[in-house]
Design a protein around this motif. Structure first.
Motif, mmCIF file in Angstrom:
data_model
loop_
_atom_site.group_PDB
_atom_site.id
_atom_site.type_symbol
_atom_site.label_atom_id
_atom_site.label_comp_id
_atom_site.label_asym_id
_atom_site.label_seq_id
_atom_site.Cartn_x
_atom_site.Cartn_y
_atom_site.Cartn_z
ATOM 1 N N CYS A 1 34.036 100.184 80.399
ATOM 2 C CA CYS A 1 33.779 100.524 81.996
ATOM 3 C C CYS A 1 34.005 102.210 82.243
ATOM 4 O O CYS A 1 34.359 102.569 83.199
ATOM 5 C CB CYS A 1 34.873 99.941 83.061
ATOM 6 S SG CYS A 1 35.116 97.970 82.875
ATOM 7 N N GLY A 2 33.278 102.782 80.955
ATOM 8 C CA GLY A 2 33.239 104.376 81.066
ATOM 9 C C GLY A 2 34.488 104.969 81.291
ATOM 10 O O GLY A 2 35.658 104.522 80.679
ATOM 11 N N ILE A 3 34.752 105.775 82.432
ATOM 12 C CA ILE A 3 36.060 106.570 82.463
ATOM 13 C C ILE A 3 37.080 105.508 83.108
ATOM 14 O O ILE A 3 38.288 105.873 83.264
ATOM 15 C CB ILE A 3 35.785 107.605 83.915
ATOM 16 C CG1 ILE A 3 35.512 107.196 85.216
ATOM 17 C CG2 ILE A 3 34.906 108.603 83.045
ATOM 18 C CD1 ILE A 3 35.193 108.248 85.922
ATOM 19 N N ASN A 4 36.884 104.303 83.642
ATOM 20 C CA ASN A 4 37.453 103.476 84.306
ATOM 21 C C ASN A 4 38.163 102.350 83.312
ATOM 22 O O ASN A 4 38.879 101.329 83.467
ATOM 23 C CB ASN A 4 36.801 102.461 85.151
ATOM 24 C CG ASN A 4 36.395 103.437 86.352
ATOM 25 O OD1 ASN A 4 37.388 104.268 86.742
ATOM 26 N ND2 ASN A 4 35.459 103.124 86.975
ATOM 27 N N GLY A 5 38.187 103.007 81.870
ATOM 28 C CA GLY A 5 38.801 101.984 81.000
ATOM 29 C C GLY A 5 38.070 101.013 80.380
ATOM 30 O O GLY A 5 36.964 100.903 80.378
ATOM 31 N N SER A 6 38.816 100.205 79.462
ATOM 32 C CA SER A 6 38.017 99.107 78.765
ATOM 33 C C SER A 6 38.976 97.742 78.540
ATOM 34 O O SER A 6 40.331 98.051 78.802
ATOM 35 C CB SER A 6 37.466 99.414 77.413
ATOM 36 O OG SER A 6 38.611 100.039 76.486
ATOM 37 N N TYR A 7 38.304 96.695 78.290
ATOM 38 C CA TYR A 7 39.128 95.248 78.373
ATOM 39 C C TYR A 7 38.561 94.612 77.208
ATOM 40 O O TYR A 7 37.394 94.732 76.790
ATOM 41 C CB TYR A 7 38.906 94.580 79.601
ATOM 42 C CG TYR A 7 39.265 95.185 80.874
ATOM 43 C CD1 TYR A 7 40.401 94.793 81.427
ATOM 44 C CD2 TYR A 7 38.503 96.190 81.664
ATOM 45 C CE1 TYR A 7 40.770 95.379 82.840
ATOM 46 C CE2 TYR A 7 38.851 96.531 82.796
ATOM 47 C CZ TYR A 7 39.889 96.375 83.413
ATOM 48 O OH TYR A 7 40.394 96.886 84.584
ATOM 49 N N VAL A 8 39.520 93.887 76.708
ATOM 50 C CA VAL A 8 39.114 92.893 75.561
ATOM 51 C C VAL A 8 39.747 91.639 76.050
ATOM 52 O O VAL A 8 41.100 91.312 76.053
ATOM 53 C CB VAL A 8 39.830 93.372 74.123
ATOM 54 C CG1 VAL A 8 39.439 92.150 73.040
ATOM 55 C CG2 VAL A 8 39.099 94.657 73.777
ATOM 56 N N PHE A 9 38.898 90.712 76.304
ATOM 57 C CA PHE A 9 39.442 89.389 76.521
ATOM 58 C C PHE A 9 39.475 88.421 75.487
ATOM 59 O O PHE A 9 38.513 88.355 74.827
ATOM 60 C CB PHE A 9 38.372 88.779 77.692
ATOM 61 C CG PHE A 9 38.312 89.556 79.046
ATOM 62 C CD1 PHE A 9 39.189 89.196 80.186
ATOM 63 C CD2 PHE A 9 37.779 90.751 78.959
ATOM 64 C CE1 PHE A 9 39.069 89.869 81.224
ATOM 65 C CE2 PHE A 9 37.625 91.374 80.399
ATOM 66 C CZ PHE A 9 38.253 91.026 81.397
ATOM 67 N N THR A 10 40.641 87.728 75.131
ATOM 68 C CA THR A 10 40.692 86.523 74.482
ATOM 69 C C THR A 10 41.022 85.349 75.171
ATOM 70 O O THR A 10 41.797 85.618 76.154
ATOM 71 C CB THR A 10 41.462 86.934 73.224
ATOM 72 O OG1 THR A 10 43.032 87.298 73.611
ATOM 73 C CG2 THR A 10 40.974 88.071 72.298
ATOM 74 N N PRO A 11 40.967 84.164 74.625
ATOM 75 C CA PRO A 11 41.452 83.035 75.449
ATOM 76 C C PRO A 11 42.953 82.904 75.603
ATOM 77 O O PRO A 11 43.869 83.253 74.849
ATOM 78 C CB PRO A 11 41.043 81.914 74.370
ATOM 79 C CG PRO A 11 39.769 82.244 73.627
ATOM 80 C CD PRO A 11 40.183 83.756 73.310
ATOM 81 N N GLY A 12 43.058 83.003 77.367
ATOM 82 C CA GLY A 12 44.473 83.256 77.648
ATOM 83 C C GLY A 12 45.064 84.613 77.631
ATOM 84 O O GLY A 12 46.263 84.769 77.970
ATOM 85 N N ASN A 13 44.253 85.489 77.469
ATOM 86 C CA ASN A 13 44.962 86.993 77.232
ATOM 87 C C ASN A 13 43.884 87.857 77.493
ATOM 88 O O ASN A 13 42.842 87.961 77.225
ATOM 89 C CB ASN A 13 45.787 87.205 76.076
ATOM 90 C CG ASN A 13 46.532 88.579 76.007
ATOM 91 O OD1 ASN A 13 47.191 88.615 76.774
ATOM 92 N ND2 ASN A 13 46.637 89.248 74.790
#
Length: 293
Positions: free
Chosen positions: A216-228
């Motif tokens: 998300c650019g300057i708004n950070g990043s996410y890594v989705f895994t099942p349940g987390n």
């Protein structure tokens, strides 16, 4: 991991930047950065029988980057890149070029048999020849390799459609997408009215993914895994340009996962890597040892 290779597959081209031309294309960027983390990598693409193509091979050889690049009767790809005031690249991508016409060969089939991870995108599938080659390569990777199949969405100039995106999501087990692309994909797939995280959970479940990476650019990043879900803020750095930063993120993340690192640690390393690349000109800077160790 012994004798198993990480492959970047698709476009190899020249980014023609305001300060001059630099080798680009997400697959080459990805494969180069994976190699900096000490893993065997290979870039798969095609070039023309021209000076630009010869210079790409010379550059890859100088970087000691393994490549399986056929010469085809089309010009080597170029992209006109304009950098806006925020340092964000705008692209004009030439059509009907060499990387649109990557042939499927016996060497490519042999490479598939030894592939542990592969990263491919939507841009390289704009032409039926390369799209068919990518799909055949994915089909040829043995299940016993337990491969990481990374689909890195890259929506450029309308060179994509719902069918290509849907097929690629079905074939991958790791999806990488940015927030703007997620909005576009969500409109195409018919669930625009929910927040970004909910869209990610839907895609993770619908396509039975191991992981979904959202940047998300300057708004950070996410890594989705099942349940987390893992979240990392984006470091504040002095940006030279952002060309190739996303590819370096993917490379650092996949290399770390293949080395047995947990998701949150791999995510942190990916963020550090892409932040550094943003401080450098061009997509393939040499990474410092404190990042690649």
């Amino acid at each position: 991991m012994k004798n198993k290779i990480v492959v970047g597959m698709g476009e190899a081209l020249w980014d023609v930047l305001p300060e001059g031309k630099k080798i680009g294309g997400a697959p080459a960027n990805f494969a180069y950065h994976v190699s900096q983390f000490g893993l065997k990598s290979c870039v798969v693409s095609a070039i023309g029988d021209d000076a630009l193509g010869a210079e790409i091979l010379k550059n890859f050889d100088e970087k000691q980057l393994c490549h399986l690049i056929d010469t085809v009767p089309y010009p080597t790809g170029t992209v006109q890149v304009e950098i806006d005031q925020a340092g964000i690249p705008q692209y004009e991508i030439k059509e009907n070029v060499a990387w649109d016409n990557i042939p499927y060969t016996a060497k490519l089939e042999s490479l598939a048999e030894n592939t542990r991870a592969v990263c491919f995108g939507s841009l390289a599938q704009r032409n039926v020849v390369s799209r068919s080659t990518i799909n055949r390569f994915l089909d040829a990777i043995p299940e016993e390799n337990d491969p990481l199949i990374v689909f890195d969405v890259n929506l450029r100039q309308g060179f994509y459609n719902k069918e290509i995106l849907c097929n690629s999501m079905k074939r991958c087990n790791i999806l990488k997408i940015n927030d703007e692309e997620l909005v576009t994909v969500s409109r195409m797939f018919g669930y625009p009215g929910i927040d970004l995280q909910d869209k990610c959970w839907i895609l993770l479940g619908k396509y039975n993914l191991k992981m979904l990476i959202l940047t998300c650019g300057i708004n950070g990043s996410y890594v989705f895994t099942p349940g987390n879900v893992s979240f990392q803020p984006t470091p504040k750095v002095e940006v030279a340009d952002t060309v190739g930063a996303g590819d370096s993120f993917t490379a650092a993340f996949i290399a770390s996962i293949l080395k047995g690192k947990p998701v949150d640690e791999a995510h942190r390393r990916a963020v550090e890597t892409s932040a550094f690349v943003c401080t450098q000109q061009g997509a393939m800077p040499l990474l410092p040892e404190n990042i690649t160790e």
